[in-house]
Motif scaffolding. Structure first.
Motif, mmCIF file in Angstrom:
data_model
loop_
_atom_site.group_PDB
_atom_site.id
_atom_site.type_symbol
_atom_site.label_atom_id
_atom_site.label_comp_id
_atom_site.label_asym_id
_atom_site.label_seq_id
_atom_site.Cartn_x
_atom_site.Cartn_y
_atom_site.Cartn_z
ATOM 1 N N ARG A 46 63.745 12.556 0.671
ATOM 2 C CA ARG A 46 64.268 13.373 -0.236
ATOM 3 C C ARG A 46 65.709 14.226 -0.049
ATOM 4 N N GLN A 68 64.651 19.491 -4.193
ATOM 5 C CA GLN A 68 63.817 18.481 -3.512
ATOM 6 C C GLN A 68 64.161 18.695 -2.105
ATOM 7 N N GLU A 85 61.552 11.634 -6.893
ATOM 8 C CA GLU A 85 62.557 12.886 -7.194
ATOM 9 C C GLU A 85 62.854 12.941 -8.505
#
Length: 810
Positions: free
Chosen positions: A300, A199, A379
């Protein structure tokens, strides 16, 4: 049209009340505010990711035209305050001290080391260039995996980069079996899929840069800020400076977007507060766009190691998730908790009998990370939807078939998941069936096969994302069990004016979502008053003294329910007054469409007439107060769980790696829809943000810790020209956790779209041996993946290190 035939506002397309002033610019952004004698601030920022500050010479800057003063961290004492972490996820979390302006050492490029105060913003910026700072550069921890192994220490005084290790295990929690045992069994007589996904780090590129004005000249300290959280800012200022909350007023004027990026008590707010207090004059700071990209918190940034076990027919048996999460240089206000929110969503819509989740949060010498649209749930959705595609390939069935085999059936709701959450309602079958029909799924699959058979250089891929999310950040008791530093309730006040108009005061602070319109529609229906007669007030801690602000798709499902309850109290207060004026028993009084009537007669009074009578107070029942105004606070007993099916068709030029989106369809179930027009805007905006992660956006640092994607030349945000027309629709299974039946929509598009797009890209080139392409899927990465059978598009870095619990965990 009779009173009972009044058109309902809920479910009606209403153009937003806010749009006229927002679109034309006839509003008050923080940067528009000009106060008498106001001074302007410019920040001096470190060019190094990690360095000791050896000296700061401010003499040249102080001598510059119209400079009032230049201040460094050593010039301030406790008055500077401290940036707070509100969510220590474990008792032994390692949390570095976070001064808004350090005096000895910087921990990321962009950290503030001095502030220039001048009579204009331009003069302040010019003088900031004259501040001479000497640094002794230190080694920087930049690579997440290496930082997790403590190869270079981001904060030498701490001795480690490992901040917290948090674990959820279904066997230990009593919500399921052992994931390790399920995986071990599947290695001998089932299927085990192991993948590692990245991510990438993202930047919440909101439309309006952050800005703050502090006015210390009156009886109160007044702070205007482009923030999502005025009430939390007020609390933080009071809690860390000793100034009573009654002496602090925080105002969030119209705010130009946030996406989580303004969910922070920022160093710039602290510094403006301290400078204003010290000088006794109003001060303003507005960041440049490059400052916003450099030092506003990022989102992220994880490595995800996944192990999924299943029977040979594809029935899932266990799921194990191991994360490394980059916190950046500091633990932000809820930064450590972002992956914890995701922990409850990796199992998604599927009936996993065993689940294990572990996250190691890691400190590095990069900009700190925190919530970004979806906060942990994108995520999680990305991971599970990517690996479910891999399971389908292993079993040899269509990706939709593998999902249907494992998802919760509509008749099984309410359903308690392997994480212990109770999903109240849902119908994944209905959403998927509608999405397939809109998409033309079977025809596109046939076209895909035809292109493969003919060796067409432009291949077609179909991507799927069947998602759910937990939103409406609450309830307080659950947050308490997770050691979150605040509650999840929301507050509202509904006031009737003497002329029968309605004022709604909400603690949910808007930054573009359409609160004023949606809450007006809810109250108009509840009280039977015209939509135009409702005014919604928010974003000012003096006007709305109680609230917990806006994030986590909580405005409607939590704040909206508080509004409903306050409006219902208005009706209950008005009933005995109506009965008295109509000379009837209260038991014979009915209320509908804004009118109190005596059952079985044509006698009645409108709620506006009652409001006027209450204001006059000439003829009220004994003991009844002359007011209809009502307050309500709502603390949900559960989260809400919107869901949906997103389908994406991508064309991939195998000779160049170029990508073209052919079609995108989504069918979301967000419960009751208040305003379809607002919902469409939220979905479209969310889709573009999620698609942008899949294809374009990435915050990139060089080997010295400099952000090389620090402008929109290098940080690629899509425009309307880069996207297509999306086909959206809805199914409805109302939530049972609130009276409106709403579920939340603000983050749905972002959560679902990223895996749909990446699954489509990988699907287009899987026959070349590709099973992953690291985001963003740039043409170069796609081209390399095709040429190397997948190795060029996925990570080539070292395997993720394994961690055992080093503290109490969770």
């Amino acid at each position: 049209m009779t009173a009972t035939e009044v058109e309902n506002e809920i479910g009606r397309d209403r153009r937003r009340k806010e749009d006229q002033r927002l679109i034309t610019g006839r509003t008050r952004w923080t940067d528009n505010i000009v106060l008498p004698g106001m001074l302007h601030l410019a920040m001096v920022r470190s060019p190094f990711a990690h360095a000791n500050i050896t000296s700061i010479d401010t003499s040249a800057a102080k001598a510059a035209p119209n400079v009032v003063t230049v201040l460094t961290g050593s010039d301030f004492g406790e008055e500077l305050g401290v940036c707070i972490n509100a969510w220590p996820i474990t008792p032994d979390q390692v949390t570095p001290g976070h001064s808004p302006m350090p005096s000895d050492r910087v921990a990321f490029a962009g950290e503030i080391v001095a502030v220039v105060v001048a009579r204009s913003a331009a003069e302040a910026r010019d003088a900031a260039e004259l501040v001479d700072v000497e640094y002794d550069e230190l080694p920087a921890a930049l690579d997440l995996k290496k930082a997790a192994a403590d190869e270079t220490i981001a904060h030498p005084d701490l001795g480690t980069n490992k901040s917290a290790y948090w674990v959820f295990d279904s066997a230990e929690a009593g919500t399921g079996g052992s994931a390790d045992e399920a995986i071990a069994k599947a290695r001998t007589d089932g299927i085990v899929i192991e993948r590692e996904y990245r991510q990438q780090r993202l930047i919440p590129a909101f439309m309006e840069p952050r800005s703050v004005v502090v006015d210390p000249t009156g009886e109160q300290y007044v702070m205007y800020s482009a923030t999502q959280i005025p009430h939390i800012v007020r609390f933080a200022l009071a809690a860390t400076t000793g100034v009573p909350e009654s002496k602090i007023r925080v105002i969030a004027p119209d705010v130009g977007g946030g996406f989580g990026g303004k969910l922070q008590v920022t160093p710039e707010e602290w510094i403006a507060w301290a400078v204003g207090r010290r000088l006794g004059k109003p001060v303003k700071y507005t960041e440049t766009r490059s400052e916003s990209l450099l030092s506003g918190h990022h989102g992220r940034d994880q490595w995800q190691k996944l192990t999924l076990s299943a029977e040979k027919d594809g029935t899932v048996t266990g799921f194990k998730v191991e994360l490394l999460a980059d916190l950046g240089a500091y633990v932000a206000i809820v930064g450590g908790g972002v992956p914890v929110l995701g922990a409850f969503m990796f199992n998604a819509i599927y009936k996993f009998p065993a689940y294990h989740f572990a996250v190691q949060t890691v400190l590095t010498n990069k900009t700190w990370t925190d919530a970004y649209r979806g906060a942990g749930r994108p995520e999680a959705t990305y991971a599970i939807e990517r690996i479910m595609d891999e399971l389908a390939v292993e079993v040899g069935v269509d990706p939709l078939e593998i999902r249907e085999k494992n998802w919760i059936k509509h008749e099984e709701f309410p359903f308690t998941t392997v994480c212990g959450l109770e999903y109240d309602t849902g119908n994944y079958e209905a959403a998927t069936a509608k999405a397939k029909e809109m998409f033309g799924y079977d025809a596109l699959r046939a076209e895909q096969q035809q292109r493969r058979d003919s060796g067409d250089p432009v291949q077609l891929g179909i991507g799927i994302s069947t998602f759910t999310e937990m939103c409406g950040l609450a309830p307080s008791r659950v947050l308490g069990t997770l050691d979150y530093g605040a509650g999840g309730w929301e507050h509202a006040n509904v006031r009737m004016t003497p002329l029968g108009k309605v004022e709604v005061v909400t603690g949910a602070s808007a930054h573009g979502q359409g609160h004023e319109t949606a809450f007006s529609q809810i109250v108009a229906d509840r009280l039977g008053v015209p939509f135009e007669d409702v005014e919604v007030l928010h974003g000012d801690t003096q006007v709305a003294p109680r609230g917990l602000d806006t994030y986590g798709s909580r405005s409607l499902v939590v704040g909206g329910e508080a509004v409903v309850r306050a409006a219902d109290k208005v009706i209950e207060k008005a009933k005995p007054i109506a009965a008295h004026l109509l000379e009837a028993s209260i038991d014979d009084i009915d209320f509908a469409a804004g009118r109190f009537s005596v059952r079985g007669t044509d006698q009645g009074l409108g709620i506006a007439e009652i409001a006027t009578a209450v204001f006059a107070a000439h003829n009220l029942p004994d003991g009844v107060e002359p007011t209809l105004d009502s307050d309500a606070a709502y603390d949900p007993v559960n989260f809400s769980f919107p869901h949906g099916t997103h389908l994406c068709a991508m064309e991939v030029d195998t000779e160049t790696g170029a990508l073209t989106m052919r079609k995108y369809v989504c069918v979301d179930d967000i419960g009751t829809i208040i305003n379809p027009l607002i919902v469409a805007g939220q979905v479209h905006g969310g889709l573009v943000q999620g698609i942008a992660q899949a294809l374009w956006e990435e915050a990139v640092y060089d080997d010295s810790g400099t952000l090389v994607s620090g402008s929109f030349v290098d940080y690629l945000l899509p425009t309307a020209a880069d996207t297509i027309t999306f086909d959206i629709d809805h199914t409805t299974s109302p939530s049972t956790t609130n009276s409106l039946g709403t579920k939340g929509v603000g983050e749905a598009g972002t959560i679902a779209s990223t895996p749909a797009v990446v699954n489509a890209v990988v699907d287009a080139v899987r026959h070349f041996g590709v099973n992953d392409i690291q985001m963003p899927c740039t043409p170069e990465r796609v081209w390399r993946a095709i040429r190397t059978g997948g190795k060029g598009g996925a990570t080539t870095e070292a395997a993720m290190p394994h961690f055992e619990a080093e503290g109490e965990g969770a």
